[in-house]
Each structure stands twice: as structure tokens, then as C-alpha cells.
Design a protein around this motif. Structure first.
Motif, mmCIF file in Angstrom:
data_model
loop_
_atom_site.group_PDB
_atom_site.id
_atom_site.type_symbol
_atom_site.label_atom_id
_atom_site.label_comp_id
_atom_site.label_asym_id
_atom_site.label_seq_id
_atom_site.Cartn_x
_atom_site.Cartn_y
_atom_site.Cartn_z
ATOM 1 N N GLY A 21 43.287 55.070 83.174
ATOM 2 C CA GLY A 21 43.311 56.327 82.446
ATOM 3 C C GLY A 21 44.270 56.356 81.281
ATOM 4 N N HIS A 22 45.071 55.305 81.103
ATOM 5 C CA HIS A 22 46.007 55.211 79.982
ATOM 6 C C HIS A 22 45.536 54.117 79.027
ATOM 7 N N TYR A 23 45.829 54.292 77.737
ATOM 8 C CA TYR A 23 45.372 53.328 76.740
ATOM 9 C C TYR A 23 46.012 51.959 76.948
ATOM 10 N N ASN A 24 45.198 50.902 76.874
ATOM 11 C CA ASN A 24 45.772 49.575 76.737
ATOM 12 C C ASN A 24 46.556 49.507 75.431
ATOM 13 N N ALA A 25 47.603 48.710 75.416
ATOM 14 C CA ALA A 25 48.288 48.446 74.156
ATOM 15 C C ALA A 25 47.317 47.775 73.193
ATOM 16 N N TYR A 26 47.512 48.046 71.903
ATOM 17 C CA TYR A 26 46.614 47.479 70.892
ATOM 18 C C TYR A 26 46.494 45.961 71.026
ATOM 19 N N ASP A 27 47.626 45.283 71.210
ATOM 20 C CA ASP A 27 47.585 43.819 71.235
ATOM 21 C C ASP A 27 47.224 43.272 72.609
ATOM 22 N N ASN A 28 46.797 44.172 73.512
ATOM 23 C CA ASN A 28 46.262 43.717 74.795
ATOM 24 C C ASN A 28 44.888 44.320 75.020
ATOM 25 N N THR A 84 49.523 58.112 64.898
ATOM 26 C CA THR A 84 50.818 57.838 65.523
ATOM 27 C C THR A 84 50.710 57.488 66.998
ATOM 28 N N TRP A 85 49.557 57.739 67.618
ATOM 29 C CA TRP A 85 49.476 57.565 69.070
ATOM 30 C C TRP A 85 48.419 56.568 69.533
ATOM 31 N N LEU A 86 47.615 56.039 68.606
ATOM 32 C CA LEU A 86 46.655 54.990 68.953
ATOM 33 C C LEU A 86 46.452 54.141 67.709
ATOM 34 N N GLN A 87 46.774 52.870 67.815
ATOM 35 C CA GLN A 87 46.853 52.016 66.613
ATOM 36 C C GLN A 87 45.628 51.133 66.409
ATOM 37 N N ASP A 88 44.444 51.614 66.754
ATOM 38 C CA ASP A 88 43.241 50.799 66.620
ATOM 39 C C ASP A 88 42.749 50.701 65.169
ATOM 40 N N ASN A 89 42.974 51.759 64.369
ATOM 41 C CA ASN A 89 42.337 51.872 63.054
ATOM 42 C C ASN A 89 43.338 52.059 61.929
ATOM 43 N N TYR A 90 42.892 51.767 60.712
ATOM 44 C CA TYR A 90 43.591 52.145 59.493
ATOM 45 C C TYR A 90 42.834 53.299 58.818
#
Length: 611
Positions: free
Chosen positions: A87-94, A172-178
Motif C-alpha cells: 500500500g506504500h509507494y516503492n522508491a523510484y530507484d526500486n 514533491t511526493w512521487l518522483q516518477d515523472n518530469y
């Protein structure tokens, strides 16, 4: 280590039968002529929902709820991450991202088996459509970083994702996109390409996140253009809130719904705060363009961000309040629990045709009065001329009363820009006391370190008095010792990596009471989450409040609420019907009708003239 899977399969744009994509873009408001109603996977499953869970909720909706107007089945965030299982986001680099050769996210084939071989969500959408329902997805604003790093081409152009992006205004809370930069060659073409893909899948609803707070005007316009050029009726939902109210005209012109608050969960403090936001946005309700008070955190949650294997924490009275307020405000209704686990009470809330008639077709919806902890709303039935009246016994939030607050931040969390809010408020003349209040912001987890930075009382003559140099009259916190110029844990005052020398470190729930100096005029501070809270994985949400009157709740008993019909311009005798109970209560005039409403409860009534 970061993983990337690129599907090197040309995406086939599936032709839709019977000309279903032939629509006029200018008519997009007619696509949501009444506030949308459906199910969204977020509350129950967070970012980890799988295909069978979506299907089981679609099956239940088709069997139990479709006849009452429930129609959307929406797959929420990160359906394109193959190894997202909690239920929590994986880190971007994982995270294992799935994209096609044009830099467009594709559904995870391990979580959505029917999506393999480049099919995408077409098969799942077909399944939902076969049930007589509509299919929706969630996306993040912008272009995938993986598409930028790998310079994946933008379909139909000789440009790549690396030609259209900016690192500015990154979520600021999910780093998937630019960010996609409007005006750059290829920017509109990229958004066109992803919405063409969604249209080929048969998507009917798209919730676009990180769009409204802060308000991304240019990307909103790119998205509106992209939807329109597909020729498919795709309802646009903008998220999260709070959408700036000054942008109401732009939001109305570009979207079918937009969020009025941040993520809403099953705690009374947030529901109580929603009265204020709904009243603020009510003047801007219009057909096809709906201010959105967020999802209904009802029923059972399986593995959501803030809810694991439990039922809603709202009491039955609070659930009536939630449904009544959302109904009178005409908010879209998106159910958050796992529908197959619904009990009879929950289904009764969702299948009351008299209440849903108010939600879908009432007009002139507004807050009528707010007196102490008692609140009233009214609306009109355009078909009969009848009035609808709702009354609420808000009676504080269980910790403090919210009546007569000078300031209320709403929920602050790691999703909040800067992790805090600047405060600058006028103090009422001759105020004697000042109460600094920190409440839990909705996750129900006791790890909510909070700081009042540079808290200053300004006198009429310009003198500034630091509260850190005054002794409080009384103070308590949820646990620990409130710190002066240090956090409640004894460390530095630190908000988002910045340390401060002057301030008060506390914890939810807490109240600090000061005696105000004479001629106090203003209060200023920066209120935010201490780094101890934001470094915790177990929860970090708070709400800051300020009062100059004792905020202790005074009454938790049922209360009779007079409904003065004369104030509504209604003279003579009127039949009053309880819509939740499906029961005529009798005829009344003037202020004879005084329903007794439970603590945190609500009543909803039809008022019909007796001729």
C-alpha cells in the motif's frame, strides 16, 4: 537498483465500433451531466491493486449498485509499476516501470495479466464495459523520467521525451515523472499520444494527479486539448486539492471535476474541516463541472496507504454526515472500500434513491447557516419546487471544538509543499488568551511531531513578543514534553531539512494556552512537520489550529436543531419527509420543526408545500 522494461511492440490503436469515439469536444461537460459515481482502488489497495481485485469490484457494482447510478470503475496510481505489491509507494530507484516504445506507461503484466503483448488496459476495459459500466485510470502529470533518460520517441514526431521536459515543478511526493513544458515542440504531441492510447483502450475517465496543487495551468490545457482531439468522451478529474479557489473559472472551463482538499480519510477532524471547504466552493458548482470533496473512505480497506485490513473508523452517525454533506454539495461519489466486503448498512448508504435524487438533480446548493457547532444546508428540487434541507450536529472534532477558530490549516503531510504553512492572522480586539492547537491530520498514527517556528505576537505599537520568551499558562501533548527551541524529541527544530533556532516543538494532539499581552494585534508563525515525523514510515499528518477562546468541546449529546421555514421564504404548512428513513414526519410551519440530531450526525429532509 532501478529496472526498466520497454515493450518493443507497436501499439495497435483499436478502432472503436459503431462510431463511439465520434463526439464533439465542446460538449465535454455533458459527459458528466450529474456528479460521477463509482469505485476507485486507492483507499482499499493503495498503488498495488491487481486485475482480479478490479474485476471483483466491477462484478459487485454491476450486480448491486449499477441500477442506482454507480458506474465508474477506476484503477488508481502506479498501475505501470511491475513490482508494486504494498500500500506504500516503492522508491523510484526500486521500481520496475513498464513503458512502450513511445515512452508511454503500460499496465504491469504481472499485476494485470490481460495487459500483456501490448494489449494494455483494452481487455480489462472491455470486461468492465461488458458489465454495463465505465472504466477509468489514474495518471501522474508529466512525462516518465525513464522515457527522458532513454530518449524514447514521441509518437508521430521526430522528437524524443528529452525534448519536452523540465525538472522544475517536479512532484514533491512521487518522483516518477518530469514536467512537460507547454510550448516546446512535441509537448502537445506527447499528451496527444498518451490520450490516444487511452482512447484505444476504451478509457472513459482519467484522474490526473499532481495537477491542482500547485495549479498547473499550462499542463491542464495540454491535457484538455489531448482529450478533445481523441474524439472519445473521457471525463477529466483533476487532483489533488486544495485547488486554489481563484482558479475556479479555469477549472470549470477545462475539467469535469477537481479536488477541493488534500486526500480525505476516515477521521472526524477532516470531515469537520470539509464543511468549511464545501461551503467555500458551493457557489462554483455547475453542471458537468463539479468541485470534488474526494473519495468516500467507507467499507473495508485491504492494504491501502493509511488503512490495512480494517473497516472505516467513521461511526454510523459520521457516515450519515459524510454522505449527506457530499450529497448536498453534489460532490462526485467515489467509493473507497472493497465493495464485496460491504455490509447492509454500507449498501443502504449507497442505494437510497431519494438521497441520490438530491445528489444528482438538486440545484442552488449552499450552506444556509452555521451557528456554533450546528450547520444547515439547503437546495432546490427544480422539478417540484420543493426544498431540501440538511442539518448537522458537528459538535467539534472529538478533541477540540472547531467553532470560532481563527485559523485552521487543514491536513498537512509530506505531500504538502514545504511540509508546512505560513500563518499571519489578526487577533480579535481585547483577546485575552491564545491557544495553539495541533491535531492528528487523519492517519490515526501517533508519530506526528510538529513545530511552531518563530511564533510571534505583534502589539498595536509594533512591538514583537516571541512566545518562546513567554511562559504558557497550560500545555499538554499526546506524549513527551513540549520543547522550547527544540523538538519534542529533544533535537533541533527541523522542517524539511531546514533547522530553526526559535520555536516550539510539540506533537499531536496538543494544546498550548498563553495569556496574551494587552493590545495584541496579530500573530505570525510558520507551522510545519518536524523532520522526525517526515522520516517516519508509520505516519506523519497533522492539522494546526489557532483560537482565542477555550476550544474544549462542550457538548456531545443529541441536539434539537430548529429549522426556521420562514427564513427560507416558506410560509404556510409544509410536509417534511426524512429521506434517509423514507418516512413522512408530519406538517410544520415557521420554526416548529426541530429534529434531534445525534453527535456528529446529520438529517436530510424534503420540504413540500401542503396545498
Amino acid at each position: 537498483m532501478k529496472y526498466l522494461k520497454i515493450l518493443l511492440i507497436a501499439t495497435l490503436l483499436v478502432a472503436c465500433k459503431n462510431g463511439e469515439q465520434q463526439t464533439a469536444a465542446a460538449d465535454f461537460k455533458s459527459w458528466a451531466a450529474t456528479p460521477p459515481m463509482g469505485w476507485n482502488s486507492w483507499d482499499c489497495f493503495g498503488p498495488s491493486v491487481v486485475e482480479d481485485e478490479v474485476k471483483s469490484n466491477a462484478d459487485y457494482m454491476a450486480e448491486k449498485l449499477k441500477d442506482f447510478g454507480w458506474e465508474y470503475v477506476v484503477v488508481d496510481i502506479r498501475w505501470y509499476v511491475d513490482n508494486q505489491t504494498t500500500g506504500h509507494y516503492n522508491a523510484y530507484d526500486n521500481s520496475t516501470f513498464i513503458l512502450d516504445e513511445y515512452g508511454r506507461y503500460m499496465p504491469s503484466p504481472s499485476r494485470f495479466p490481460s495487459a500483456g503483448d501490448g494489449v494494455g488496459f483494452k481487455a480489462l476495459a472491455d470486461y468492465v464495459h461488458s458489465k454495463g459500466l465505465k472504466f477509468g485510470i489514474h495518471i501522474m502529470r508529466g512525462v516518465p523520467k525513464e522515457a527522458v533518460f532513454n530518449k524514447l520517441p514521441i509518437k508521430g514526431t521526430d522528437l524524443t521525451a528529452a525534448d519536452i521536459y523540465s525538472t522544475e515543478s517536479e512532484c514533491t511526493w512521487l518522483q516518477d515523472n518530469y514536467t512537460v513544458v507547454a510550448g516546446k515542440p512535441g509537448a502537445q504531441e506527447y499528451y496527444n499520444s498518451i490520450f490516444d492510447l487511452y482512447a484505444s483502450w476504451g478509457v472513459d475517465f482519467v484522474k490526473v494527479d499532481d495537477l491542482s496543487r500547485p495549479y498547473h495551468t499550462e499542463e491542464i490545457e495540454l491535457i484538455r486539448n489531448a482529450i478533445d482531439q481523441t474524439g472519445r468522451k473521457i471525463v477529466l478529474s483533476m487532483s489533488p486539492g486544495a485547488t486554489p479557489i481563484d482558479e475556479h473559472a479555469h477549472a470549470t472551463a477545462h475539467a469535469n471535476m477537481w479536488r477541493t482538499i488534500d486526500d480525505f480519510w476516515d477521521n472526524w477532524a477532516q470531515l469537520n474541516y470539509s464543511f468549511e471547504k464545501c461551503a467555500e466552493w458551493a457557489p462554483y458548482i455547475s453542471q458537468g463541472a463539479w468541485p470534488d470533496a474526494d473519495m468516500l473512505p467507507l467499507g473495508k480497506f485491504i492494504r491501502g496507504e493509511r488503512a490495512t485490513d480494517r473497516y472505516t473508523k467513521f461511526t454510523k452517525d459520521e457516515q450519515y454526515t459524510l454522505m449527506t454533506l457530499w450529497t448536498m454539495f453534489k460532490s462526485p461519489l467515489m467509493f473507497g472500500g472493497n465493495l464485496p466486503d460491504n455490509d447492509d448498512f454500507t449498501n443502504a448508504l449507497l442505494t437510497n434513491k431519494e438521497v441520490l435524487e438530491v445528489h444528482g438533480y438538486s440545484e442552488n446548493n449552499r450552506q444556509w447557516f452555521k451557528e456554533n457547532d450546528l450547520i444547515g444546508w439547503t437546495a432546490d428540487d427544480p422539478k417540484t419546487g420543493d426544498k431540501y434541507v440538511a442539518v448537522f450536529n458537528s459538535a467539534g472534532d472529538g478533541f477540540v471544538t472547531t467553532d470560532n477558530l481563527l485559523y485552521r490549516s487543514g491536513t498537512l503531510s509530506k505531500l504538502t509543499d514545504g511540509f508546512g504553512e505560513n500563518i499571519d492572522i489578526e487577533l480579535p480586539e481585547n483577546s485575552k488568551e491564545l491557544y495553539l492547537i495541533v491535531n492528528d491530520g487523519g492517519d490515526g498514527i501517533s508519530w506526528d511531531h510538529a513545530d511552531w517556528i518563530d511564533p510571534i505576537v505583534h502589539l498595536e505599537d509594533g512591538t514583537e513578543i516571541k512566545l518562546t520568551e513567554l511562559e504558557w499558562e497550560e500545555a499538554f501533548a499526546g506524549w513527551g514534553t513540549i520543547g522550547v527551541n527544540k523538538s519534542i524529541s529533544g533535537g533541533d527544530l527541523n522542517i524539511k531539512g531546514t533547522t530553526y533556532n526559535n520555536g516550539i516543538g510539540t506533537h499531536s494532539q496538543s494544546i498550548i494556552r498563553y495569556k496574551l499581552p494587552e493590545n495584541s494585534k496579530r500573530f505570525t508563525a510558520f507551522a510545519g512537520l518536524d523532520i522526525a515525523a517526515t522520516n517516519s514510515e508509520t505516519g506523519s499528518t497533522v492539522e494546526f489550529m489557532i483560537a482565542t477562546q477555550d476550544p474544549t468541546p462542550k457538548n456531545e449529546a443529541p441536539t434539537a436543531i430548529p429549522v426556521n421555514l420562514t427564513d427560507l421564504g416558506l410560509t404556510g404548512k409544509y410536509l417534511i419527509r426524512d429521506l434517509w428513513e423514507h418516512k413522512d414526519l408530519g406538517t410544520y410551519s415557521d420554526s416548529e420543526f426541530k429534529p434531534v440530531i445525534n453527535y456528529h450526525g446529520a438529517g436530510l429532509y424534503r420540504v413540500s408545500e401542503v396545498k
